[in-house]
Design a protein around this motif. Structure first.
Motif, PDB file in Angstrom:
ATOM      1  N   THR A   2      11.747 -10.177   6.799  1.00 13.39           N
ATOM      2  CA  THR A   2      10.784  -9.008   7.269  1.00 13.39           C
ATOM      3  C   THR A   2      10.146  -9.168   8.495  1.00 13.39           C
ATOM      4  O   THR A   2       9.596 -10.264   8.690  1.00 13.39           O
ATOM      5  CB  THR A   2       9.984  -8.624   6.050  1.00 13.39           C
ATOM      6  OG1 THR A   2       8.999  -9.654   6.030  1.00 13.39           O
ATOM      7  CG2 THR A   2      10.413  -8.516   4.649  1.00 13.39           C
ATOM      8  N   GLU A  29      19.562  -9.927   5.381  1.00 14.18           N
ATOM      9  CA  GLU A  29      19.233  -8.410   5.092  1.00 14.18           C
ATOM     10  C   GLU A  29      17.659  -8.212   5.794  1.00 14.18           C
ATOM     11  O   GLU A  29      16.842  -9.155   5.655  1.00 14.18           O
ATOM     12  CB  GLU A  29      19.007  -8.377   3.633  1.00 14.18           C
ATOM     13  CG  GLU A  29      18.347  -7.114   2.950  1.00 14.18           C
ATOM     14  CD  GLU A  29      18.108  -7.178   1.485  1.00 14.18           C
ATOM     15  OE1 GLU A  29      17.413  -6.451   0.961  1.00 14.18           O
ATOM     16  OE2 GLU A  29      19.223  -7.708   0.785  1.00 14.18           O
ATOM     17  N   THR A  31      14.074  -6.040   6.897  1.00 13.24           N
ATOM     18  CA  THR A  31      13.329  -4.942   6.517  1.00 13.24           C
ATOM     19  C   THR A  31      12.273  -5.171   7.824  1.00 13.24           C
ATOM     20  O   THR A  31      12.008  -6.091   8.011  1.00 13.24           O
ATOM     21  CB  THR A  31      12.515  -4.843   5.425  1.00 13.24           C
ATOM     22  OG1 THR A  31      13.687  -5.021   4.279  1.00 13.24           O
ATOM     23  CG2 THR A  31      11.614  -3.667   5.208  1.00 13.24           C
ATOM     24  N   LYS A 112      16.595  -1.897   7.345  1.00 16.00           N
ATOM     25  CA  LYS A 112      15.677  -0.937   6.550  1.00 16.00           C
ATOM     26  C   LYS A 112      14.407  -0.811   7.279  1.00 16.00           C
ATOM     27  O   LYS A 112      13.789  -2.090   7.779  1.00 16.00           O
ATOM     28  CB  LYS A 112      15.362  -1.456   5.248  1.00 16.00           C
ATOM     29  CG  LYS A 112      14.537  -0.456   4.555  1.00 16.00           C
ATOM     30  CD  LYS A 112      14.088  -1.136   3.125  1.00 16.00           C
ATOM     31  CE  LYS A 112      15.195  -1.175   2.050  1.00 16.00           C
ATOM     32  NZ  LYS A 112      14.687  -1.867   0.886  1.00 16.00           N
ATOM     33  N   THR A 141       5.123  -1.482  -0.315  1.00 19.26           N
ATOM     34  CA  THR A 141       6.490  -1.447   0.099  1.00 19.26           C
ATOM     35  C   THR A 141       6.985  -2.675   0.921  1.00 19.26           C
ATOM     36  O   THR A 141       7.863  -3.323   0.516  1.00 19.26           O
ATOM     37  CB  THR A 141       6.671  -0.036   0.757  1.00 19.26           C
ATOM     38  OG1 THR A 141       6.172   0.916   0.122  1.00 19.26           O
ATOM     39  CG2 THR A 141       8.348  -0.010   0.780  1.00 19.26           C
ATOM     40  N   TRP A 142       6.230  -2.943   1.637  1.00 18.15           N
ATOM     41  CA  TRP A 142       6.413  -4.189   2.697  1.00 18.15           C
ATOM     42  C   TRP A 142       6.417  -5.560   1.756  1.00 18.15           C
ATOM     43  O   TRP A 142       7.144  -6.290   1.565  1.00 18.15           O
ATOM     44  CB  TRP A 142       5.632  -4.103   3.888  1.00 18.15           C
ATOM     45  CG  TRP A 142       5.777  -5.522   4.517  1.00 18.15           C
ATOM     46  CD1 TRP A 142       6.758  -5.986   5.192  1.00 18.15           C
ATOM     47  CD2 TRP A 142       4.931  -6.592   4.494  1.00 18.15           C
ATOM     48  NE1 TRP A 142       6.768  -7.307   5.997  1.00 18.15           N
ATOM     49  CE2 TRP A 142       5.563  -7.613   5.245  1.00 18.15           C
ATOM     50  CE3 TRP A 142       3.818  -7.094   3.559  1.00 18.15           C
ATOM     51  CZ2 TRP A 142       5.229  -8.984   5.205  1.00 18.15           C
ATOM     52  CZ3 TRP A 142       3.331  -8.466   3.974  1.00 18.15           C
ATOM     53  CH2 TRP A 142       3.850  -9.254   4.722  1.00 18.15           C
ATOM     54  N   GLU A 144       7.014  -5.921  -1.279  1.00 21.11           N
ATOM     55  CA  GLU A 144       8.121  -6.115  -2.435  1.00 21.11           C
ATOM     56  C   GLU A 144       9.216  -6.674  -1.652  1.00 21.11           C
ATOM     57  O   GLU A 144       9.694  -7.694  -2.037  1.00 21.11           O
ATOM     58  CB  GLU A 144       8.391  -4.763  -2.746  1.00 21.11           C
ATOM     59  CG  GLU A 144       7.454  -4.238  -3.899  1.00 21.11           C
ATOM     60  CD  GLU A 144       7.904  -2.517  -4.149  1.00 21.11           C
ATOM     61  OE1 GLU A 144       9.082  -2.224  -3.971  1.00 21.11           O
ATOM     62  OE2 GLU A 144       6.948  -2.267  -4.874  1.00 21.11           O
ATOM     63  N   GLU A 145       9.253  -6.269  -0.373  1.00 15.72           N
ATOM     64  CA  GLU A 145      10.156  -7.008   0.497  1.00 15.72           C
ATOM     65  C   GLU A 145      10.043  -8.477   0.980  1.00 15.72           C
ATOM     66  O   GLU A 145      10.803  -9.279   1.020  1.00 15.72           O
ATOM     67  CB  GLU A 145      10.773  -5.839   1.983  1.00 15.72           C
ATOM     68  CG  GLU A 145      11.282  -4.752   1.422  1.00 15.72           C
ATOM     69  CD  GLU A 145      12.562  -4.673   0.808  1.00 15.72           C
ATOM     70  OE1 GLU A 145      13.510  -5.537   1.221  1.00 15.72           O
ATOM     71  OE2 GLU A 145      12.665  -3.933   0.002  1.00 15.72           O
ATOM     72  N   ALA A 146       8.855  -8.435   1.515  1.00 13.66           N
ATOM     73  CA  ALA A 146       8.195  -9.891   1.919  1.00 13.66           C
ATOM     74  C   ALA A 146       8.379 -10.929   0.745  1.00 13.66           C
ATOM     75  O   ALA A 146       8.868 -12.068   1.098  1.00 13.66           O
ATOM     76  CB  ALA A 146       6.902  -9.816   2.636  1.00 13.66           C
ATOM     77  N   LYS A 148      10.485 -11.492  -1.558  1.00  9.99           N
ATOM     78  CA  LYS A 148      11.635 -11.965  -1.789  1.00  9.99           C
ATOM     79  C   LYS A 148      12.470 -12.449  -0.462  1.00  9.99           C
ATOM     80  O   LYS A 148      13.535 -12.717  -0.437  1.00  9.99           O
ATOM     81  CB  LYS A 148      12.667 -11.060  -2.506  1.00  9.99           C
ATOM     82  CG  LYS A 148      12.793  -9.780  -1.647  1.00  9.99           C
ATOM     83  CD  LYS A 148      13.467  -8.668  -2.741  1.00  9.99           C
ATOM     84  CE  LYS A 148      13.651  -7.437  -1.913  1.00  9.99           C
ATOM     85  NZ  LYS A 148      14.368  -6.451  -2.564  1.00  9.99           N
ATOM     86  N   SER A 149      11.638 -12.568   0.622  1.00  8.50           N
ATOM     87  CA  SER A 149      12.280 -12.812   1.795  1.00  8.50           C
ATOM     88  C   SER A 149      12.023 -14.468   2.254  1.00  8.50           C
ATOM     89  O   SER A 149      10.921 -14.886   1.855  1.00  8.50           O
ATOM     90  CB  SER A 149      11.765 -11.798   3.189  1.00  8.50           C
ATOM     91  OG  SER A 149      12.184 -10.732   2.922  1.00  8.50           O
ATOM     92  N   ASN A 152       9.444 -14.227   7.439  1.00 17.07           N
ATOM     93  CA  ASN A 152       8.622 -13.155   7.222  1.00 17.07           C
ATOM     94  C   ASN A 152       7.857 -13.257   8.842  1.00 17.07           C
ATOM     95  O   ASN A 152       7.161 -14.398   9.101  1.00 17.07           O
ATOM     96  CB  ASN A 152       7.378 -12.960   6.316  1.00 17.07           C
ATOM     97  CG  ASN A 152       7.951 -12.957   4.999  1.00 17.07           C
ATOM     98  OD1 ASN A 152       8.482 -11.519   4.851  1.00 17.07           O
ATOM     99  ND2 ASN A 152       7.891 -13.671   4.323  1.00 17.07           N
TER     100      ASN A 152
END
Length: 155
Positions: A2, A29, A31, A112, A141-142, A144-146, A148-149, A152
């Motif tokens: 992210t 992946e 974001t 994303k 929202t960020w 949730e992605e961070a 599992k990343s 960052n």
């Protein structure tokens, strides 16, 4: 991976897009969360500028030398526009992709891109002025992605 994108000037637009598209090309992946002035990078019509104010490391190659801008220079009308033109000419001359091209590469690579809802509201920006390929969300929202990343970044 992210990336939080907080800056909207031409020079600050390159790091997140280069890192994001490079990671995507390596099957990571990605974001990107655009907030505060970084949200400007998601506008359909970009008019990015360079600001020399508070940027003592900025040096432009000229005549075989590197010219630094004294910190007082941005106070003179037209200096930021002149510096922006110089930077855009250098980018073109060196064959570096434009921000529009890098943004399109991010879209094509399924990066994303999330525009910050709070920032849209705060600065009274309209979603219709933004590119279509983004989603709108907030800090959660960020997060949730961070969460599992593995990587960052804050730029």
């Amino acid at each position: 991976m992210t990336i939080i994108v907080t800056k909207g000037t031409l020079d600050w637009a390159y790091p997140p897009f280069i890192l994001g598209t490079t990671a995507a090309a390596m099957d990571v992946e990605v974001t990107m969360f655009f907030t505060f002035y970084g949200l400007q990078l998601l506008k359909k019509d970009l008019d990015l500028k360079v600001s020399t104010l508070g940027n003592p490391a900025m040096q432009m190659p000229m005549g075989g030398m590197h010219m630094s801008m004294p910190n007082i220079m941005p106070m003179i009308p037209g200096v930021d526009r002149m510096t922006t033109t110089m930077m855009k000419n250098l980018i073109k001359k060196k064959g570096v992709a434009s921000i529009e091209e890098l943004r399109e590469a991010a879209i094509e690579s399924d990066v994303k891109m999330i525009g910050c809802q709070m920032t849209l509201d705060l600065f009274e920006l309209d979603r219709k002025d933004m590119i279509d390929e983004i989603q709108i969300g907030g800090a959660a929202t960020w997060m949730e992605e961070a969460a599992k990343s593995d990587i960052n970044l804050y730029i």
